[in-house]
Design an enzyme around this catalytic site. Structure first.
Site, PDB file in Angstrom:
ATOM      1  N   MET A  73       0.838  -1.197   0.000  1.00 12.95           N
ATOM      2  CA  MET A  73       0.000   0.000   0.000  1.00 12.95           C
ATOM      3  C   MET A  73       0.877   1.252   0.000  1.00 12.95           C
ATOM      4  O   MET A  73       0.422   2.342   0.347  1.00 12.95           O
ATOM      5  CB  MET A  73      -0.949  -0.001   1.195  1.00 12.95           C
ATOM      6  CG  MET A  73      -1.996  -1.089   1.132  1.00 12.95           C
ATOM      7  SD  MET A  73      -3.504  -0.749   2.070  1.00 12.95           S
ATOM      8  CE  MET A  73      -2.853  -0.600   3.726  1.00 12.95           C
ATOM      9  N   GLY A  74       2.142   1.084  -0.392  1.00 16.96           N
ATOM     10  CA  GLY A  74       3.034   2.230  -0.482  1.00 16.96           C
ATOM     11  C   GLY A  74       3.656   2.601   0.849  1.00 16.96           C
ATOM     12  O   GLY A  74       3.685   1.803   1.784  1.00 16.96           O
ATOM     13  N   HIS A 108       9.227   1.180   3.309  1.00 20.39           N
ATOM     14  CA  HIS A 108      10.350   1.146   4.247  1.00 20.39           C
ATOM     15  C   HIS A 108      11.158  -0.109   3.926  1.00 20.39           C
ATOM     16  O   HIS A 108      10.860  -0.822   2.961  1.00 20.39           O
ATOM     17  CB  HIS A 108       9.868   1.173   5.697  1.00 20.39           C
ATOM     18  CG  HIS A 108       8.832   0.150   6.029  1.00 20.39           C
ATOM     19  ND1 HIS A 108       9.078  -1.204   6.050  1.00 20.39           N
ATOM     20  CD2 HIS A 108       7.507   0.276   6.344  1.00 20.39           C
ATOM     21  CE1 HIS A 108       7.984  -1.861   6.376  1.00 20.39           C
ATOM     22  NE2 HIS A 108       7.005  -1.003   6.554  1.00 20.39           N
ATOM     23  N   HIS A 156       9.334  -3.423   3.059  1.00 20.91           N
ATOM     24  CA  HIS A 156       8.846  -3.562   1.685  1.00 20.91           C
ATOM     25  C   HIS A 156       9.993  -3.864   0.722  1.00 20.91           C
ATOM     26  O   HIS A 156       9.882  -4.731  -0.158  1.00 20.91           O
ATOM     27  CB  HIS A 156       8.166  -2.267   1.211  1.00 20.91           C
ATOM     28  CG  HIS A 156       6.974  -1.859   2.000  1.00 20.91           C
ATOM     29  ND1 HIS A 156       7.007  -0.817   2.906  1.00 20.91           N
ATOM     30  CD2 HIS A 156       5.697  -2.330   2.025  1.00 20.91           C
ATOM     31  CE1 HIS A 156       5.805  -0.665   3.438  1.00 20.91           C
ATOM     32  NE2 HIS A 156       4.997  -1.574   2.927  1.00 20.91           N
ATOM     33  N   GLY A 191       5.139  -9.967   3.992  1.00 17.15           N
ATOM     34  CA  GLY A 191       5.955  -9.823   5.187  1.00 17.15           C
ATOM     35  C   GLY A 191       5.296 -10.490   6.376  1.00 17.15           C
ATOM     36  O   GLY A 191       4.064 -10.547   6.476  1.00 17.15           O
ATOM     37  N   GLN A 240      -2.876 -11.600   8.621  1.00 15.91           N
ATOM     38  CA  GLN A 240      -3.145 -11.431   7.194  1.00 15.91           C
ATOM     39  C   GLN A 240      -2.519 -12.573   6.396  1.00 15.91           C
ATOM     40  O   GLN A 240      -3.141 -13.104   5.460  1.00 15.91           O
ATOM     41  CB  GLN A 240      -2.582 -10.094   6.715  1.00 15.91           C
ATOM     42  CG  GLN A 240      -2.664  -9.890   5.215  1.00 15.91           C
ATOM     43  CD  GLN A 240      -2.154  -8.534   4.785  1.00 15.91           C
ATOM     44  OE1 GLN A 240      -2.863  -7.539   4.869  1.00 15.91           O
ATOM     45  NE2 GLN A 240      -0.908  -8.479   4.338  1.00 15.91           N
ATOM     46  N   ARG A 242       3.324   3.184   9.839  1.00 13.73           N
ATOM     47  CA  ARG A 242       2.686   3.966  10.904  1.00 13.73           C
ATOM     48  C   ARG A 242       3.692   4.573  11.876  1.00 13.73           C
ATOM     49  O   ARG A 242       3.335   5.461  12.658  1.00 13.73           O
ATOM     50  CB  ARG A 242       1.690   3.102  11.680  1.00 13.73           C
ATOM     51  CG  ARG A 242       0.540   2.572  10.829  1.00 13.73           C
ATOM     52  CD  ARG A 242      -0.333   1.605  11.614  1.00 13.73           C
ATOM     53  NE  ARG A 242      -1.357   1.009  10.767  1.00 13.73           N
ATOM     54  CZ  ARG A 242      -2.565   1.530  10.569  1.00 13.73           C
ATOM     55  NH1 ARG A 242      -2.894   2.658  11.156  1.00 13.73           N
ATOM     56  NH2 ARG A 242      -3.443   0.919   9.786  1.00 13.73           N
TER      57      ARG A 242
END
Length: 276
Positions: A26-27, A30, A33, A143, A149, A183
């Protein structure tokens, strides 16, 4: 690197490309990713990075609005890691007018994040199904930080017999143990220091388990004490089966200690594997 916006373009870009690796994001990239993109580059002929802030997995409009977005920065980082195709569709491309389908996975989605964020995993399962159908990768890289998830996606792929392998890479952490997250930018200096209590709690539980303790209530107690020392109250803190996300009363096989908590107004999640 090619940037594409619609399904026809991405399918044309990967046609005949050999082994296609997909990195869903989702962009707000860091190092977590980027580690996924590098792994895809190392193991695949064609690397596609999915860049889409999925509105259906946010239960609060304010949370969606606050999600950091900088496509130019993310594109530059993706290209530097060897991405071939950056697929950045619009909301209308993913959810066109009249869209009326929801994919729902029971089992591992029912507690913890599923309970605290109603509808979240329906949004995840729906967009992952669409993403895999749009791109058609042989491998998708996720990840380990979003452990629930991962469990939901693995159940989805197994139940629908989708022709894709799910590869899960370890959590990437800051030097002090804090799990990297988009976040984290919302934490001020004092909150950033306090947030390390999550990892200290998880490692305290793991240390007890390695020393021979199997009672999960005691492991949870040790982790809770570390959070309490920083004035942090967990939304949940438990020991679960990593595939089903059912809570365990004793550790007799590899398990996950999972935690979610707010530090200030920023909600963080983390997990750590423990084994007898």
């Amino acid at each position: 690197m090619k940037i594409v916006r619609d399904v026809a373009e991405v399918r044309a870009a990967v046609a005949g490309a050999g082994r296609v690796g997909l990195v869903p994001t989702m962009g707000a990239f860091h190092e977590g990713h980027l580690s996924l993109i590098r792994a895809a580059r190392a193991h695949c002929d064609q690397v596609v990075v999915w860049l889409f802030v999925n509105p259906t997995q946010f239960s609060e409009a304010a949370d969606l609005a606050a999600y950091p977005a900088d496509e130019s920065r993310d594109a530059a980082l993706a290209e530097a890691c060897g991405t071939d195709v950056l697929f950045a569709p619009s909301v209308a491309e993913v959810y066109p007018a009249g869209f009326a389908t929801t994919v729902s996975v029971a089992g591992p989605s029912l507690g913890y994040e599923g309970a605290h964020r109603p509808g979240h995993f329906d949004g995840v399962a729906t967009v992952v199904t669409k993403m895999l159908a749009m791109v058609g990768p042989q491998v998708a890289f996720f990840g380990a930080k979003d452990a629930q998830q991962v469990a939901v996606v693995r159940r989805l792929v197994a139940d629908l017999q989708l022709p894709v392998t799910i590869e899960v890479l370890p959590i990437v952490r800051e030097p002090d143990g804090l799990a990297m997250s988009s976040r984290n930018v919302h934490l001020d200096a004092a909150q950033r220091r306090r947030a390390t209590a999550l990892f200290r709690g998880l490692t305290a539980a793991r240390a007890m388990c390695l020393a021979g303790e199997k009672d999960t209530s005691l492991l949870v107690g040790a982790a809770t004490a570390e959070l309490a020392a920083e004035g942090i109250v967990a939304d949940y803190l438990d020991v679960v089966d990593p595939a089903t996300f059912t809570p365990l009363s004793g550790v007799d096989r590899p398990a996950l200690v999972i935690v979610a908590a707010k530090v200030g107004t920023t909600r963080l999640i983390d997990n750590l594997e423990v084994a007898p």
